[in-house]
Design a protein around this motif. Structure first.
Motif, PDB file in Angstrom:
ATOM      1  N   LEU A  79      -7.330   1.841   9.145  1.00 11.21           N
ATOM      2  CA  LEU A  79      -6.736   2.776   9.571  1.00 11.21           C
ATOM      3  C   LEU A  79      -7.528   3.260  10.778  1.00 11.21           C
TER       4      LEU A  79
ATOM      5  N   VAL B 138      -7.177  -2.570   4.098  1.00 12.68           N
ATOM      6  CA  VAL B 138      -6.410  -2.011   5.390  1.00 12.68           C
ATOM      7  C   VAL B 138      -7.468  -1.234   6.133  1.00 12.68           C
TER       8      VAL B 138
ATOM      9  N   TRP C 257       0.882  -1.245   0.002  1.00  7.88           N
ATOM     10  CA  TRP C 257       0.089  -0.124   0.034  1.00  7.88           C
ATOM     11  C   TRP C 257       0.710   1.368   0.069  1.00  7.88           C
TER      12      TRP C 257
ATOM     13  N   PHE D 183       1.680   4.955  10.359  1.00  6.72           N
ATOM     14  CA  PHE D 183       0.771   4.039  10.299  1.00  6.72           C
ATOM     15  C   PHE D 183       1.088   2.938  11.086  1.00  6.72           C
ATOM     16  N   GLU D 184       2.374   2.825  11.695  1.00  4.13           N
ATOM     17  CA  GLU D 184       2.775   1.633  12.427  1.00  4.13           C
ATOM     18  C   GLU D 184       2.022   1.733  13.580  1.00  4.13           C
TER      19      GLU D 184
ATOM     20  N   VAL E 215       2.933   2.699   3.018  1.00  6.52           N
ATOM     21  CA  VAL E 215       1.788   2.668   4.139  1.00  6.52           C
ATOM     22  C   VAL E 215       2.322   1.009   4.602  1.00  6.52           C
ATOM     23  N   TYR E 216       2.245   0.110   3.731  1.00  9.04           N
ATOM     24  CA  TYR E 216       2.301  -1.279   4.140  1.00  9.04           C
ATOM     25  C   TYR E 216       3.408  -1.749   2.787  1.00  9.04           C
TER      26      TYR E 216
ATOM     27  N   ALA F  78      -2.751   0.600  12.399  1.00  5.18           N
ATOM     28  CA  ALA F  78      -3.461   0.205  11.186  1.00  5.18           C
ATOM     29  C   ALA F  78      -3.527  -1.468  11.172  1.00  5.18           C
TER      30      ALA F  78
ATOM     31  N   HIS G 206       4.841  -5.249   6.869  1.00  5.68           N
ATOM     32  CA  HIS G 206       4.912  -4.182   7.950  1.00  5.68           C
ATOM     33  C   HIS G 206       4.165  -2.887   7.559  1.00  5.68           C
ATOM     34  N   PHE G 207       3.437  -2.222   8.337  1.00  9.13           N
ATOM     35  CA  PHE G 207       3.058  -0.944   8.263  1.00  9.13           C
ATOM     36  C   PHE G 207       4.315   0.071   8.667  1.00  9.13           C
ATOM     37  N   LYS G 208       4.379   1.258   7.784  1.00 14.34           N
ATOM     38  CA  LYS G 208       5.479   1.952   7.971  1.00 14.34           C
ATOM     39  C   LYS G 208       5.128   3.359   8.680  1.00 14.34           C
TER      40      LYS G 208
END
Length: 310
Positions: A91, A89, A58, A78-79, A68-69, A82, A73-75
């Motif tokens: 949020l 996804v 994402w 958003f870590e 984002v993903y 989410a 893993h979410f970055k």
């Protein structure tokens, strides 16, 4: 049995020759609108041709595309806030910083078409805030008066309605109305206010997202212009100017201005009288300060102050 055995190889051959669908990506909602601080679901579904474990990513579009993903893993922001289910996804607690366009990408290296994507736009709605209102405390009859109301934070932009003494002011029904209301800009304009427009005014902002908000009311007083007082003050000023002019002419003919002191004295008196009259016209508290400058001594006025000895 023999007939069935004859047809079976043909069916298998047709199944092997029939084309398989390459990777496809879609969403059930391209535009998502949620209220601020609530959860937003960004839908993404996919189907692959052969690859059982495609790569899911994402990204968020903006000045720079950010992850984002990625890699499971979410970055970034958003870590920890989410979750992902399949490729969809969620949020949590979205804010205005989360609004924007997102892209779901599915990569299947073993498929004939190995990349698919879909876009989802997230719009975060903000309920009305208490608007700021500009309401004059007073005005004179016949003048143009504007009352202003504004809420700069609501999304979508708020619309406005005005109230006088807790009663809503209806939009004008014809072009001959004495006032105008712009519900988009929040301006209430009186073309020519009258004493009947005196009252307590307030403004209500609403956008359909949350409860409407109203600014604190303020009283506006409309007063008549004291025409007789203004005319009287103008007449007094004119009389002072005429008297000073005529008096100065007469004194000049009689030789009163032969010396500087007499001229300076007369000018100071006229200036003082004119200033006092202008006070009546403008209703100010200023005082007139006329500085007197002594005239230089003329030769015939010179006297010895001490004796000289040759």
């Amino acid at each position: 049995m023999e007939g069935t055995s004859l047809y079976l190889p043909i069916v298998i051959l047709l199944m092997q020759c029939s084309p398989s669908a390459p990777v496809t990506v879609s969403t059930n909602k391209h535009k998502v609108e949620v209220q601020e601080f609530s959860d937003a679901v960004l839908s993404c579904t996919f189907r692959t041709e052969r690859d059982p474990n495609p790569r899911i990513e994402w990204k968020k579009k903006g000045k720079d595309v950010s992850f984002v993903y990625f890699d499971g893993h979410f970055k970034g922001p958003f870590e920890g806030r989410a979750t992902i289910d399949g490729a969809t996804v969620t949020l949590r607690g979205v804010t205005q910083e989360d609004a924007g366009e997102y892209r779901c990408e599915i990569s299947a290296p073993h498929d004939s078409v190995n990349l698919g994507e879909t876009n989802v736009t997230l719009k975060v709605l903000v309920p009305p805030q208490t608007p700021s209102c500009e309401i004059p405390s007073g005005a004179v009859t016949g003048s143009v008066v504007q009352l202003r109301c504004r809420d700069r934070h609501s999304i979508p932009p708020a619309t406005y309605s005005w109230y006088k003494d807790n009663q809503q002011i209806s939009p004008p029904r014809n072009a001959n109305a004495t006032y105008l209301i712009n519900s988009r800009t929040g301006v209430l304009e009186f073309k020519a206010v009258a004493k009947e427009d005196t009252g307590r005014y307030s403004c209500l902002a609403s956008n359909g997202v949350g409860p409407p908000k109203m600014c604190e009311g303020k009283h506006m007083t409309i007063e008549d212009v004291n025409v007789s007082a203004v005319v009287a003050a103008v007449v007094v000023v004119c009389l002072v100017i005429v008297i000073c002019g005529c008096g100065g002419l007469v004194l000049h003919r009689n030789g009163f201005f032969s010396r500087h002191r007499g001229r300076s004295f007369w000018i100071s008196q006229c200036h003082g009288a004119a200033h006092i009259s202008s006070q009546t016209l403008h209703r100010t508290e200023d005082t007139s300060n006329v500085n007197y400058i002594p005239p230089p001594q003329e030769p015939q006025d010179f006297k010895h102050t001490q004796s000289f000895m040759l």
